[in-house]
Design an enzyme around this catalytic site. Structure first.
Site, mmCIF file in Angstrom:
data_model
loop_
_atom_site.group_PDB
_atom_site.id
_atom_site.type_symbol
_atom_site.label_atom_id
_atom_site.label_comp_id
_atom_site.label_asym_id
_atom_site.label_seq_id
_atom_site.Cartn_x
_atom_site.Cartn_y
_atom_site.Cartn_z
ATOM 1 C CG MET A 211 -1.793 1.233 1.358
ATOM 2 S SD MET A 211 -2.817 1.554 -0.110
ATOM 3 C CE MET A 211 -4.026 0.253 0.092
ATOM 4 C CB CYS A 212 3.993 2.204 1.743
ATOM 5 S SG CYS A 212 5.025 0.775 1.375
ATOM 6 C CB THR A 213 4.697 0.679 -3.391
ATOM 7 O OG1 THR A 213 5.766 0.203 -2.584
ATOM 8 C CG2 THR A 213 5.205 0.921 -4.806
ATOM 9 C CG HIS A 216 2.653 7.402 0.258
ATOM 10 N ND1 HIS A 216 1.807 8.457 0.478
ATOM 11 C CD2 HIS A 216 2.358 6.477 1.221
ATOM 12 C CE1 HIS A 216 1.030 8.202 1.523
ATOM 13 N NE2 HIS A 216 1.348 7.014 1.992
#
Length: 432
Positions: A211-213, A216
């Site tokens: 999810m972070c990739t 963001h």
């Protein structure tokens, strides 16, 4: 694929006739050589599910192996990207139903075989339809569809008051699957051998992006599509409508927003084909893998209908990544299987966890897509459906409540899901 006349059929079936007419060390004890075995092949009613890359190969192989009564069911239409490997289709067929075009092609080229098409989802057909076949052969790219037809065939098996199975109600399923240069074939006797649900973990896990990739630092076009799928769709559809990759309007909605996100991050390559591939978790198909797996499936159907050799027992693995490798293993049934075993299972819960956390664990364990949860047939805990808009608010509120507030230990929950043909009964057991 030349047209096959009735006269040339005898020549083409020479090898099949030899298998049926001669004794064999590979045949079971009850096999009796003779022309009636070939007649069994000719009279068998075969259902092929899927008319894609694997389905086209299956239809061709079955027709040229002597089967005369075949039906095929597929809900998709032909796309130009299918033409490189789905050889029953031509450019002029783009946009037409796969099942109808494939059936017409095979029936025209092999006039001794009648292929009846059904352009619809498999869920639209009832038990009476599936009960009319001797064998079901699957050429699917969907685990959800495999689970559904597996559950249907298990439901068709009759047992007496002592729990003894009526063999006449068992419809064998031959399931073929491909993933790039790898493939597998399974022979399943519902409620007698390991079924799809027994070993759901055999199927490869879906690829998930961090999810972070995707939120963001997206770097790939797939990241943009995935972000729209998991973040933007739920925000825009607060009514709980599920994203359906089989609905063109849903795919177009995702595509438009994924292209905008890709433009913002200067990423290229977001097009309709890639978008559909990410949403459906499509793995590139390899024609040679489809050919080998379809041939293996057809051989198993031949053995089941003629008894000329022992069928596969019961899982064949094929790989051509480093040379060519075949391996056979016997898979065992699970006594706790929700399809072919008990329909009531124990499920451990924590009274302190929220119902949302409980629901996520339930979905993960049984790979459910959109479950409805009730206590008995009256009390709804979680039902998101256009048919019951009055339950939407209470269902969303229940997600935030503790499980202990909603049900007691030893409560029995009824869980419905699109992957299941009947409700699953779950008996709650609170962790000590």
């Amino acid at each position: 694929m030349d047209t096959v006349s009735p006269a040339s059929l005898d020549e083409r079936l020479y090898s099949v006739r030899r298998l049926c007419d001669q004794p064999s060390e590979f045949a079971p004890e009850f096999f009796t050589p003779g022309p009636e075995n070939l007649e069994c092949i000719r009279q068998a009613k075969i259902l092929v599910i899927g008319a894609g890359g694997l389905g086209c190969e299956l239809l061709k192989d079955l027709a040229l192996s002597g089967f005369a009564h075949i039906e095929v069911i597929d809900m998709d239409t032909i796309d130009v990207s299918n033409l490189n490997r789905q050889f029953l289709f031509r450019e002029a067929d783009v946009g037409k139903p796969k099942a109808e075009v494939a059936a017409a092609f095979v029936s025209r080229r092999v006039p001794t075989c009648r292929v009846i098409p059904h352009h619809c989802p498999i869920e639209s057909k009832g038990p009476a339809f599936y009960k009319s076949f001797n064998i079901v052969v699957c050429g699917l790219d969907s685990i959800k569809a495999r689970r559904w037809i597996n559950s249907m065939l298990c439901d068709l098996v009759h047992t007496d008051s002592d729990g003894e199975i009526d063999p006449g109600t068992i419809i064998p399923m031959v399931d073929g699957g491909t993933e790039g240069f790898k493939g597998n074939v399974r022979v399943i006797y519902p409620k007698m051998s390991a079924c799809v649900e027994c070993l759901l973990d055999l199927y490869p896990p879906q690829i998930n992006f961090p999810m972070c990739t995707i939120a963001h630092t997206p770097r790939l076009p797939e990241h943009c599509v995935e972000y729209v799928k998991v973040v933007e769709w739920p925000k825009a559809h607060t009514d709980g409508e599920s994203l359906d990759a089989d609905k063109p309007e849903h795919v177009e909605w995702v595509l438009k927003r994924a292209q905008q996100r890709a433009e913002n991050y200067k990423i290229s390559g977001v097009d309709y084909r890639l978008c559909l591939g990410v949403l459906k978790r499509i793995i590139p198909a390899v024609a040679s893998t489809n050919a080998v797996v379809a041939a293996s499936c057809t051989l198993e159907v031949l053995k089941l209908t003629s008894n000329a050799a022992f069928p596969l027992n019961n899982y064949l693995n094929f790989s051509q990544t480093e040379g060519v490798h075949f391996g056979v293993v016997e898979l065992e049934r699970s006594i706790n299987c929700i399809a072919c075993g008990n329909n009531t299972v124990q499920f451990s819960a924590d009274p302190a966890e929220t119902f949302e956390e409980f629901l996520e664990k339930l979905k993960e364990k049984y790979q459910l897509s959109a479950p409805d949860v009730r206590i008995g047939s009256d009390k709804a805990l979680y039902v998101i459906s256009d048919l019951f808009p009055d339950l939407l608010e209470s269902s969303q509120k229940n997600l935030l409540r503790k499980t202990a507030e909603l049900f007691d230990e030893a409560s029995e929950l009824l869980v419905s899901d699109p992957t299941l043909t009947r409700a699953l009964s779950i008996r709650i057991e609170y962790a000590k």
